[in-house]
Design an enzyme around this catalytic site. Structure first.
Site, mmCIF file in Angstrom:
data_model
loop_
_atom_site.group_PDB
_atom_site.id
_atom_site.type_symbol
_atom_site.label_atom_id
_atom_site.label_comp_id
_atom_site.label_asym_id
_atom_site.label_seq_id
_atom_site.Cartn_x
_atom_site.Cartn_y
_atom_site.Cartn_z
ATOM 1 N N ASP A 340 50.868 46.072 52.140
ATOM 2 C CA ASP A 340 51.953 45.921 53.102
ATOM 3 C C ASP A 340 51.996 44.578 53.801
ATOM 4 O OD1 ASP A 340 52.055 49.452 54.014
ATOM 5 O OD2 ASP A 340 53.080 48.340 52.447
ATOM 6 N N TYR A 424 57.100 54.199 55.424
ATOM 7 C CA TYR A 424 55.983 54.428 56.336
ATOM 8 C C TYR A 424 56.067 53.557 57.590
ATOM 9 C CZ TYR A 424 52.540 57.519 54.126
ATOM 10 O OH TYR A 424 51.865 58.609 53.647
#
Lengths: 713, 713
Positions: A340, A424
């Site tokens: 990420d 997320y």
């Protein structure tokens, strides 16, 4: 995204009109971003449109920063250090990716290299939007969608994903991922509520997965996803209706009505101070702590030059990367592993914390400025919130002979940032307290990245995931976080050790009863990867061997309290394993080297491995010169449960850095004791003998002592 | 201790004048304590003065309670269940210890047995005080003290300790601990400040350790403590002056003055309700949770009949015991192991939470009533505090396409109690949230139990402890907690399993890239002790095999999130190991059996082992009938650091019980989103372009939206 206004009038931290502060560690300003892009352009006269992927501060060498920070702290004249920007850019419509260093002080380019095959830049927001639009309009994609026979007016959604790597070649014998590609997953909003733009599309995963070249906007192929218990793929068939699962409040049958408000109030204001140390960087002081906060595109929030009571502790603290490998081995999921930070960026994905109600109490917001794809600066308002909170009791003792209790409460300072990476969310915080502790906390929330599934529920549980909703599989996956600690505990020159508690053998004189144990210390002499071992109470510490505590002559230090994790389950020959170099060990220690900031390597998108912390540690550098970097890994094996859908309640992980013989006694011994006169708690017990059933409302409670301004409760 | 007034006018929970509520699980009332003592007395006409060690509720058999609770919940007529008291008593001035069960409904004794040698009762406050007084006045003790040549007027202090066991015989060939004895440690207040009753005597440990018979008040011998690095003992010599280390605020050179107040305010009151379910027991309801709270002498706070949304979860939750074995192998420390519940009692040691400022916000206090040594009830005001708190974000998602964020905050309900066991404090809490999670939290604080030491600091670190202050050794020790879970997850009839995540082997079809993993379940079929295994992500769950979640057909369950601990280091032949039966495994599971409530056995004082959870588990009972009890152990290997002295900042451990496929979706999906209008946070960022240096005070901050009652800040 908010347009940047150079005078800082749009929600940035605002030193409006004053001469601009500069500092070698301060984030690039908007003007510096503009200048960097201009320097790049100047190297390519007449070139095509540039697509800037990264324009960020190229931090000075530590050998330059350390004397600068020392002079700054001493109030002396600081040396000059050139400002530099690190830039990654390509030319729109090509795969021509470049890496450059621009010197902003001399206004010259210092490095400008074309990057090789399978070195790919991070994704960015404009790509995600462009890819979604392109694919949904593509006739081949529409043809597949038509086979689903969806209700008219259904709104489709594409979640583009980083392709990952697998060493598989295409029909021309080339590695698929020599080119930059994206694996895209198709979802839809509730077909019976298509107008709801926030319908949770993760409840409607579809088996159609296009692969696209986002730079050239070309459809490469369409993968059909396996929906059974094994790798077999069926042709796309009409969609079998399933119900929605919405998270927006207005879609819930009923909301709770009995949760009463809770306010955190600081009537005299907050105890911390904030002042800029550069145009965008903030110096925070609180309860003997002082540190600088930066914010950049990749790491998000970074702390520099952390001191307690003017004693040095940490040179640099940052989240180094995250990796989320998925457990579903079937094509195309076998490549599904998100980095990420490297693939996207904690800064660029940071939430604007004003939108929701993310922080409670008296809040200070730190804002940032990041580059857009066109090299123009973009304001990032309120990306970090700073506030105090109460975390219960810090220390207490009651002398039973006198019944006198001394209680001190645990006041904390929180710096929090939240990233949204597509589905997320990660809530990332540094938390300080008055006892010299620093905690790095990561909370995982948001939505599972779901896959379509069609199996008989009475069969054995799904081998690779949890069916979290009809037709919806939440595949198993692991979350790994890597916290990078560049220490200067008690000053520069640190050693990393671990202590273990070991039983003593029986001895007729010393240990006749078999209860003795002692603590053994092991010094790490070379770079490497290390595991935790709770069975030996293995505790890693960063110590300063030349600075000894006068009370007991031990070196001053900080210990690392690290939650255990299951290391990455993908096998060592897999690309998951090779790429997520940090995910196999709880602790890596390397000898400091410039440019080694990101545990997964500089370029994670479609990486092959070999450029991250495992590779650096494998050099087995000697740690004798006392310049270690400690990488702390921690994570979750996420076996989804129904309670995680449609949005998961946080799962929280904490790493604590705690002083060990750094202070001569409890550093919070001088915190004033907790007193009702200051705390203004309210007693809820009614007058004796009143009602049997107490609804604990304002009007029945007695006020203990003070604060009539709280409405007399 | 406050005198008990039968009408509840002295700070008890007060159903003043109303007919007394009774309930089979309600704690014994003051009247019932009196009645129990009377029943005992009636069996011994003309007997000597009684010394009551325990008078507590003898809980009904589960086979009786379960139907009672079911009828109660259904609003039906409840069966009658006799009230019984469990009593442990002796006759003052003798070692004649008895255990009895008194039936309070029939007013008859049902059991009354003399307990054998080496079965000893818990210590109590009157003993500690009497022993200290006796020893300090004893000529032999004074003679040893005289050798120290202390300054005139020095105040000495005795910390009596449970003797422990070691299988060593006295000169008559009898085990020392057939008798009840106490090993007492001698300290002094700061000799230059003897008038300060709260001077921290742990800074002045002395090498004189009397052994006393507390029942007969006889001095047995005086041990001299080893002060070097090995077992050698030197004769008592003149004290070498060392400085004090005080924790009281007025003794600090300066207190911090810059910590601004922080209030937690609930202007509409708290969201929970409290009503008595018996004269002393409280029924608490909050955010779909409902449970009964009891309070007793040994376990302190106990939760019964825990439901969420009227669905059964836990029949009984309690701290089952603690054990703190010390690592110093030298006589007499080799016996030093405290069982704070069995040896003393979490209830009797509970702090009166009104004295300090232990809880912040809107607080409800639960009070108790416990027996004094004379069999008279003693009021225990404010032993449990109940309040809400905010713990950050519970769940969040932002749809990047619309930028709409939905944020729900993590509101928690805390039930907290604090024990002082001589030097140490333990802050014990149950914490509930709106997502169905229950956390048991233990914080260790207070003061190390110190020993005298006299070594050269430049020698190697002390083998058995940390020198935390000149002349003061904090010996290494382990803290073990045992949480007892008697479950009824989804109803009675539970199975205990563990899940592990295991890699799949490579397979050309299913797992060609080596990334696959799956989850394997193992069912526990018999009683036993079990370890954690992070390398396999071993996760213990309590499931209901006959109640399946309709979404994915898995059995409803709750998982146990348990921090790892180093098991007890004392070797298996040692008395430390034999006695602390729970300290070698993270999880024990036994088949439910009446009377098996305390993991270290019923009588821990000078115990020999053989009566606790390891012994019960060794029966290898089948768990097939679905009536398991789960014992979760967690702990700390406490290697003291200077920061732990004179009072230690909390070290915190948490066990979380978290639903897994118990609910059909996120149980907190219906919590209203966090809104500024309700939360009334205050923004501290000044008006753009204002001062460079911000002191974040009330007058500069802007009020965002509401709550002018907070003083306009």
């Amino acid at each position: 995204m908010t347009k940047y206004a150079p005078n800082g009038t749009n929600g940035t931290n605002g030193t409006h009109g004053a001469p601009k502060l500069t500092h070698p560690l301060g984030p690039l300003s908007g003007d510096e971003i503009i200048q960097s892009a201009r320097i790049i352009k100047s190297v390519w006269p007449g070139a095509n449109e540039f697509h800037y992927k990264v324009i960020t501060l190229h931090e000075p060498a530590k050998t330059e920063s350390i004397p600068y920070l020392a002079a700054e702290r001493a109030g002396e004249a600081t040396p000059s250090i050139d400002r530099r920007a690190f830039v990654v850019y390509s030319f729109r419509g090509t795969h021509n990716l470049h890496e450059a260093i621009a010197n902003l002080t001399t206004n010259k380019i210092e490095r400008n290299v074309k990057l090789g095959p399978f070195t790919h830049a991070n994704a960015d927001g404009e790509e995600l939007v462009a890819v979604e639009k392109f694919l949904l309009a593509h006739p081949d994609v529409q043809a597949e969608i038509a086979k689903l026979k969806l209700p008219t007016g259904t709104e489709l959604v594409i979640d583009p994903w980083i392709y990952g790597s697998d060493g598989v070649k295409d029909k021309d014998g080339k590695f698929y991922d020599d080119k930059r590609v994206m694996q895209c997953f198709l979802y839809m909003r509730d077909p019976h509520n298509s107008g709801e733009a926030d319908s949770c599309h993760y409840a409607f995963p579809l088996p159609i997965s296009p692969v696209v070249d986002p730079a050239m906007l070309e459809l490469i192929r369409i993968d059909i996803l396996p929906m059974g218990l094994d790798e077999k793929v069926e042709p796309v068939a009409p969609w079998k209706p399933t119900p929605p699962s919405e998270y927006i409040p207005e879609a819930q049958p009923a909301l709770r009505t009995d949760l009463k408000p809770l306010h955190v109030v600081q009537p005299e204001g907050a105890s911390f101070t904030v002042e800029p140390f550069s145009e965008l960087g903030q110096l925070i002081k609180w309860q003997k702590w002082d540190f600088k906060v930066g914010f950049n595109q990749r790491e998000g929030m970074v702390l520099y030059d952390v001191h307690y009571d003017n004693r040095p502790l940490f040179y640099r603290l940052s989240l180094s990367d995250m990796a989320i490998p998925y457990a579903d081995p079937r094509h195309p999921y076998h490549r599904k592993q998100a980095f990420d930070l490297g693939d996207a960026g904690a800064g660029i994905m940071a939430n604007n914390l004003e939108l929701g109600c993310d922080c409670l109490g008296s809040i200070y917001y730190v804002s940032g400025v990041l580059p857009g794809g066109d090299g123009q600066p973009v304001a990032m308002p309120n990306v970090i919130c700073v506030h105090e909170q109460d975390a219960g009791i810090l220390w207490k003792h009651t002398n039973y002979r006198t019944n006198r209790a001394v209680v001190v409460r645990n006041r904390e300072l929180v710096l929090q940032t939240i990233l949204t990476v597509s589905n997320y969310e990660y809530i990332l915080s540094f938390v300080f307290n008055t006892a010299g502790d620093v905690v790095y906390e990561a909370r995982a929330t948001g939505i599972l990245s779901t896959s379509p599934v069609d199996v008989d529920l009475t069969q054995a549980p799904h081998p690779f995931g949890t069916i979290v909703h009809p037709g919806v599989l939440g595949a198993f996956h692991q979350h790994f976080f890597s916290l990078r600690i560049d220490p200067m505990v008690g000053g520069h020159g640190n050693t990393v050790v671990f202590d273990e508690a070991v039983p003593l053998p029986r001895d007729p004189k010393l240990n006749p009863h078999g209860v003795g144990y002692t603590v053994q210390k092991t010094e790490l002499t070379s770079s490497g990867g290390y595991d935790l071992d709770a069975s030996r109470n293995r505790t890693f510490k960063i110590i300063n061997p030349t600075t000894r505590n006068p009370v007991n002559n031990s070196p001053v230090g900080y210990k690392l309290m690290i939650p255990p994790m299951q290391p990455i389950l993908a096998d060592p020959d897999s690309f998951h394993f090779k790429r997520a170099e940090f995910a196999d060990r709880s602790v890596y220690v390397t000898r400091f080297a410039e440019g080694e900031l990101y545990a997964g390597g500089l370029y994670t998108n479609q990486s092959r491995g070999g450029t991250g912390v495992r590779s650096w540690a494998a050099r087995r550098d000697s740690l004798a010169e006392g310049n270690p970097v400690v990488w702390v890994q921690f994570g979750i094996n996420h076996v989804p449960r129904l309670e995680d859908f449609p949005v998961m309640p946080v799962e929280t992980l904490r790493v604590m850095l705690r002083p060990v013989n750094f202070f001569e006694r409890n550093p919070a011994i001088d915190v004033p004791p907790s007193r009702q006169e200051e705390n203004c708690s309210v007693g809820l017990n009614g007058v004796e003998g009143k009602v049997t059933r107490l609804t604990l409302g304002g009007e029945e409670g007695k006020l203990s002592g003070c604060c009539a301004s709280h409405g007399g409760v």
